[in-house]
Write an enzyme that holds these catalytic residues in place. Structure first.
Site, PDB file in Angstrom:
ATOM      1  N   ASP A   4     -69.142 -26.287 -13.257  1.00 26.89           N
ATOM      2  CA  ASP A   4     -70.241 -25.976 -12.572  1.00 26.89           C
ATOM      3  C   ASP A   4     -70.371 -24.505 -12.858  1.00 26.89           C
ATOM      4  O   ASP A   4     -69.972 -23.909 -13.926  1.00 26.89           O
ATOM      5  CB  ASP A   4     -69.983 -26.247 -11.211  1.00 26.89           C
ATOM      6  CG  ASP A   4     -71.431 -26.743 -10.396  1.00 26.89           C
ATOM      7  OD1 ASP A   4     -72.218 -26.002 -10.358  1.00 26.89           O
ATOM      8  OD2 ASP A   4     -71.234 -27.649  -9.677  1.00 26.89           O
ATOM      9  N   HIS A  20     -76.555 -26.410 -13.785  1.00 25.79           N
ATOM     10  CA  HIS A  20     -75.057 -26.143 -13.261  1.00 25.79           C
ATOM     11  C   HIS A  20     -74.109 -25.549 -14.255  1.00 25.79           C
ATOM     12  O   HIS A  20     -73.062 -25.688 -14.302  1.00 25.79           O
ATOM     13  CB  HIS A  20     -74.565 -27.090 -12.524  1.00 25.79           C
ATOM     14  CG  HIS A  20     -75.162 -27.422 -11.073  1.00 25.79           C
ATOM     15  ND1 HIS A  20     -74.744 -26.597 -10.134  1.00 25.79           N
ATOM     16  CD2 HIS A  20     -75.898 -28.246 -11.026  1.00 25.79           C
ATOM     17  CE1 HIS A  20     -75.390 -27.083  -9.004  1.00 25.79           C
ATOM     18  NE2 HIS A  20     -76.009 -28.131  -9.412  1.00 25.79           N
ATOM     19  N   ASP A  32     -78.323 -32.891 -12.496  1.00 24.67           N
ATOM     20  CA  ASP A  32     -78.992 -32.411 -11.187  1.00 24.67           C
ATOM     21  C   ASP A  32     -79.357 -31.211 -11.170  1.00 24.67           C
ATOM     22  O   ASP A  32     -78.602 -30.132 -11.748  1.00 24.67           O
ATOM     23  CB  ASP A  32     -77.994 -32.657  -9.931  1.00 24.67           C
ATOM     24  CG  ASP A  32     -76.610 -32.013 -10.276  1.00 24.67           C
ATOM     25  OD1 ASP A  32     -76.159 -32.023 -11.222  1.00 24.67           O
ATOM     26  OD2 ASP A  32     -76.179 -31.214  -9.284  1.00 24.67           O
ATOM     27  N   GLU A  33     -80.250 -31.064 -10.253  1.00 25.03           N
ATOM     28  CA  GLU A  33     -80.640 -29.540 -10.100  1.00 25.03           C
ATOM     29  C   GLU A  33     -81.000 -28.422 -11.234  1.00 25.03           C
ATOM     30  O   GLU A  33     -81.005 -27.437 -11.189  1.00 25.03           O
ATOM     31  CB  GLU A  33     -80.009 -28.911  -9.178  1.00 25.03           C
ATOM     32  CG  GLU A  33     -79.753 -29.649  -7.867  1.00 25.03           C
ATOM     33  CD  GLU A  33     -78.719 -29.010  -6.923  1.00 25.03           C
ATOM     34  OE1 GLU A  33     -79.187 -28.778  -5.688  1.00 25.03           O
ATOM     35  OE2 GLU A  33     -77.591 -28.776  -7.257  1.00 25.03           O
ATOM     36  N   TRP A  93     -77.940 -39.140  -4.968  1.00 25.67           N
ATOM     37  CA  TRP A  93     -77.458 -38.290  -3.968  1.00 25.67           C
ATOM     38  C   TRP A  93     -78.694 -37.630  -3.118  1.00 25.67           C
ATOM     39  O   TRP A  93     -78.564 -37.407  -1.736  1.00 25.67           O
ATOM     40  CB  TRP A  93     -76.766 -37.213  -4.624  1.00 25.67           C
ATOM     41  CG  TRP A  93     -77.796 -36.211  -5.460  1.00 25.67           C
ATOM     42  CD1 TRP A  93     -78.300 -36.485  -6.590  1.00 25.67           C
ATOM     43  CD2 TRP A  93     -78.078 -35.070  -4.853  1.00 25.67           C
ATOM     44  NE1 TRP A  93     -78.925 -35.330  -6.874  1.00 25.67           N
ATOM     45  CE2 TRP A  93     -78.820 -34.229  -6.026  1.00 25.67           C
ATOM     46  CE3 TRP A  93     -77.825 -33.912  -3.784  1.00 25.67           C
ATOM     47  CZ2 TRP A  93     -79.406 -33.145  -5.894  1.00 25.67           C
ATOM     48  CZ3 TRP A  93     -78.338 -33.132  -3.610  1.00 25.67           C
ATOM     49  CH2 TRP A  93     -79.123 -32.220  -4.755  1.00 25.67           C
ATOM     50  N   TYR A  99     -72.066 -36.626   2.477  1.00 22.88           N
ATOM     51  CA  TYR A  99     -71.671 -35.384   1.727  1.00 22.88           C
ATOM     52  C   TYR A  99     -70.869 -34.588   2.845  1.00 22.88           C
ATOM     53  O   TYR A  99     -71.218 -33.959   3.809  1.00 22.88           O
ATOM     54  CB  TYR A  99     -73.243 -34.537   1.791  1.00 22.88           C
ATOM     55  CG  TYR A  99     -73.403 -34.715   0.431  1.00 22.88           C
ATOM     56  CD1 TYR A  99     -73.537 -35.780  -0.486  1.00 22.88           C
ATOM     57  CD2 TYR A  99     -73.888 -33.337  -0.514  1.00 22.88           C
ATOM     58  CE1 TYR A  99     -74.031 -35.755  -1.555  1.00 22.88           C
ATOM     59  CE2 TYR A  99     -74.437 -33.376  -1.752  1.00 22.88           C
ATOM     60  CZ  TYR A  99     -74.456 -34.756  -2.415  1.00 22.88           C
ATOM     61  OH  TYR A  99     -74.444 -34.674  -3.855  1.00 22.88           O
ATOM     62  N   ASP A 146     -69.068 -32.083   2.457  1.00 24.36           N
ATOM     63  CA  ASP A 146     -69.023 -30.646   2.441  1.00 24.36           C
ATOM     64  C   ASP A 146     -69.995 -30.202   3.624  1.00 24.36           C
ATOM     65  O   ASP A 146     -69.930 -28.876   3.940  1.00 24.36           O
ATOM     66  CB  ASP A 146     -69.604 -30.078   1.097  1.00 24.36           C
ATOM     67  CG  ASP A 146     -71.105 -30.197   0.589  1.00 24.36           C
ATOM     68  OD1 ASP A 146     -71.372 -31.412   1.022  1.00 24.36           O
ATOM     69  OD2 ASP A 146     -71.630 -29.788   0.154  1.00 24.36           O
ATOM     70  N   TRP A 184     -68.073 -30.971  -2.080  1.00 21.86           N
ATOM     71  CA  TRP A 184     -68.321 -30.038  -3.142  1.00 21.86           C
ATOM     72  C   TRP A 184     -67.401 -28.705  -2.594  1.00 21.86           C
ATOM     73  O   TRP A 184     -67.302 -28.502  -1.180  1.00 21.86           O
ATOM     74  CB  TRP A 184     -69.773 -29.512  -3.005  1.00 21.86           C
ATOM     75  CG  TRP A 184     -70.754 -30.655  -3.544  1.00 21.86           C
ATOM     76  CD1 TRP A 184     -71.263 -31.582  -2.963  1.00 21.86           C
ATOM     77  CD2 TRP A 184     -70.775 -31.134  -4.878  1.00 21.86           C
ATOM     78  NE1 TRP A 184     -71.968 -32.395  -3.438  1.00 21.86           N
ATOM     79  CE2 TRP A 184     -71.542 -32.180  -4.825  1.00 21.86           C
ATOM     80  CE3 TRP A 184     -70.362 -30.833  -6.120  1.00 21.86           C
ATOM     81  CZ2 TRP A 184     -71.815 -32.938  -5.900  1.00 21.86           C
ATOM     82  CZ3 TRP A 184     -70.668 -31.295  -7.219  1.00 21.86           C
ATOM     83  CH2 TRP A 184     -71.581 -32.262  -7.092  1.00 21.86           C
ATOM     84  N   THR A 185     -66.863 -27.947  -3.494  1.00 25.40           N
ATOM     85  CA  THR A 185     -65.907 -27.045  -2.845  1.00 25.40           C
ATOM     86  C   THR A 185     -66.124 -25.515  -3.272  1.00 25.40           C
ATOM     87  O   THR A 185     -65.144 -24.596  -2.905  1.00 25.40           O
ATOM     88  CB  THR A 185     -64.478 -27.277  -3.595  1.00 25.40           C
ATOM     89  OG1 THR A 185     -64.438 -27.292  -4.920  1.00 25.40           O
ATOM     90  CG2 THR A 185     -63.859 -28.602  -2.883  1.00 25.40           C
ATOM     91  N   GLU A 186     -67.222 -25.298  -3.290  1.00 23.87           N
ATOM     92  CA  GLU A 186     -67.789 -23.728  -3.522  1.00 23.87           C
ATOM     93  C   GLU A 186     -67.305 -23.061  -2.311  1.00 23.87           C
ATOM     94  O   GLU A 186     -67.162 -21.698  -2.382  1.00 23.87           O
ATOM     95  CB  GLU A 186     -69.022 -23.464  -4.312  1.00 23.87           C
ATOM     96  CG  GLU A 186     -70.383 -23.814  -3.406  1.00 23.87           C
ATOM     97  CD  GLU A 186     -70.687 -25.269  -3.749  1.00 23.87           C
ATOM     98  OE1 GLU A 186     -69.919 -26.036  -3.842  1.00 23.87           O
ATOM     99  OE2 GLU A 186     -72.029 -25.346  -3.549  1.00 23.87           O
TER     100      GLU A 186
HETATM  101  C1  ACM Z   1     -75.512 -32.500  -6.070  1.00 22.07           C
HETATM  102  O1  ACM Z   1     -75.223 -32.333  -4.960  1.00 22.07           O
HETATM  103  N1  ACM Z   1     -76.144 -31.533  -6.474  1.00 22.07           N
HETATM  104  C2  ACM Z   1     -75.446 -33.706  -6.860  1.00 22.07           C
END
Ligand code: ACM
Length: 334
Positions: A8, A82, A159-160, A226, A251, A253, A297-299
């Site tokens: 990432d 990413h 993604d994104e 997602w 999700y 997170d 997600w762990t950021e």
């Molecule tokens: C994502 O949560 N950007 C896949």
């Protein structure tokens, strides 16, 4: 299943022996404390002390450990967005001047979401689809990933990926002209198709986040839905295999309680909502729905204790909602 998100903006966490800088450079970042996404510019020569990565030996051990417990591991290499850690390691993968000054993200803002999706990137965190070098790079990465992970799918992200740098880029414009691509999502689709050819050449199948549908992806690419369920429903109707993992139910997170008692995250997902997760929503073609998945997600998850806190009990609720029929669940008091 364990979905192992290995790369990432904040770090590249998998040793690739043929591309040593991915972990020499891409696995290490500045260590700041405070509110994530609010940190200012780096100091000159600020040390990059936070990081680490999995060696090939680590992965072999993990795959074996998982397999003894009937768990498959799907690895994810998240491209073309990413990818800041990869670009910091190999700036020649970018089309943007100044990429040689980039470093893995340490919590400074890098995207402006105030205008909705796709985000406006403040720096170019993408592998550039018009840069031929990235396909050689992906071939090297996927050779090692395919050897390390026995599971049939490799997840390639998608993604994104921001569009604003591509829109302005002369190399991207030349690619669009040469290949007859009319829109930026089609530029991403060109990338996804070339990457899928590499994935297939390694004897694997490709999976991607639902954005990969936008420019017209190959029907053999499986989709992880997602951004809600709609993309997954539509993909299943078109004959893509689908894993449901919508933000609305899966999700973990997101905060699980009131913001006054939780570490602040921009959204909330309560236990009773995650228990309502139905991987077969109305309209989906059940034949193509492989299942569902929760994402941590762990950021902003700094310790293993905190990872456990976020995972349970929502993980139990989601597991049950995926394993039990709807009728059995609706009898439970929520
Ligand atoms: C994502 O949560 N950007 C896949």
């Amino acid at each position: 299943m364990l979905h192992f998100h290995l790369t990432d903006d904040e770090g590249w966490r998998l040793e690739i022996k043929s591309l040593p800088k991915l972990t020499e450079v891409g696995a290490w970042r500045i260590d700041r404390t405070g509110t994530f996404n609010s940190f200012g510019a780096p100091e000159p020569n600020e040390p990059k002390t936070y990081g680490g990565f999995y060696t090939h030996e680590d992965i072999k051990e993990l795959v074996q450990y998982a397999s003894e417990r009937f768990v498959n591991i799907i690895p994810e290499i998240d491209v073309p967005g990413h990818s800041l850690a990869a670009v910091a390691a190999y700036p020649e993968l970018s089309c943007t001047p100044g990429a040689d000054k980039y470093q893995p993200r340490y919590g400074q803002p890098i995207m402006d979401w105030s205008h909705g999706a796709p985000p406006i990137a403040l720096l170019d965190n993408t592998l550039c689809p018009a840069n031929e070098k990235i396909y050689g790079f992906m071939d090297k990465v996927l050779t090692e990933v395919a050897q390390l992970f026995p599971f049939e799918y490799i997840h390639l992200g998608g993604d994104e990926a921001p569009h604003n740098f591509w829109e302005k880029n002369a190399q991207v414009q030349a690619l669009m002209k040469r290949e007859g691509l009319k829109t930026i999502p089609q530029v991403q689709a060109y990338f996804e198709k070339r990457v899928e050819t590499i994935v297939k050449a390694k004897g694997k199948k490709m999976m991607g986040w639902d954005e990969v549908l936008e420019g017209g992806v190959s029907p053999s690419t499986a989709i992880m839905s997602w951004r809600g369920e709609k993309a997954g429903i539509e993909a299943s109707q078109k004959g893509h295999y689908v894993v449901m993992s919508p933000t609305t139910f899966a999700y973990i997170d997101y905060m699980q309680g009131d913001v006054s008692v939780e570490s602040p995250v921009y959204a909330k997902l309560l236990l009773n909502q995650s228990y309502k997760f139905n991987p077969l929503p109305k309209g989906a073609n059940a034949k193509y729905i492989l299942g569902g998945q929760a994402n941590l997600w762990t950021e902003q998850v700094y310790t293993m204790r905190y990872a456990e806190y976020m995972t349970w009990p929502r993980g139990f609720a989601i597991a049950e909602s995926l394993w039990s029929s709807e009728e059995k669940r609706t009898g439970m008091a929520l």
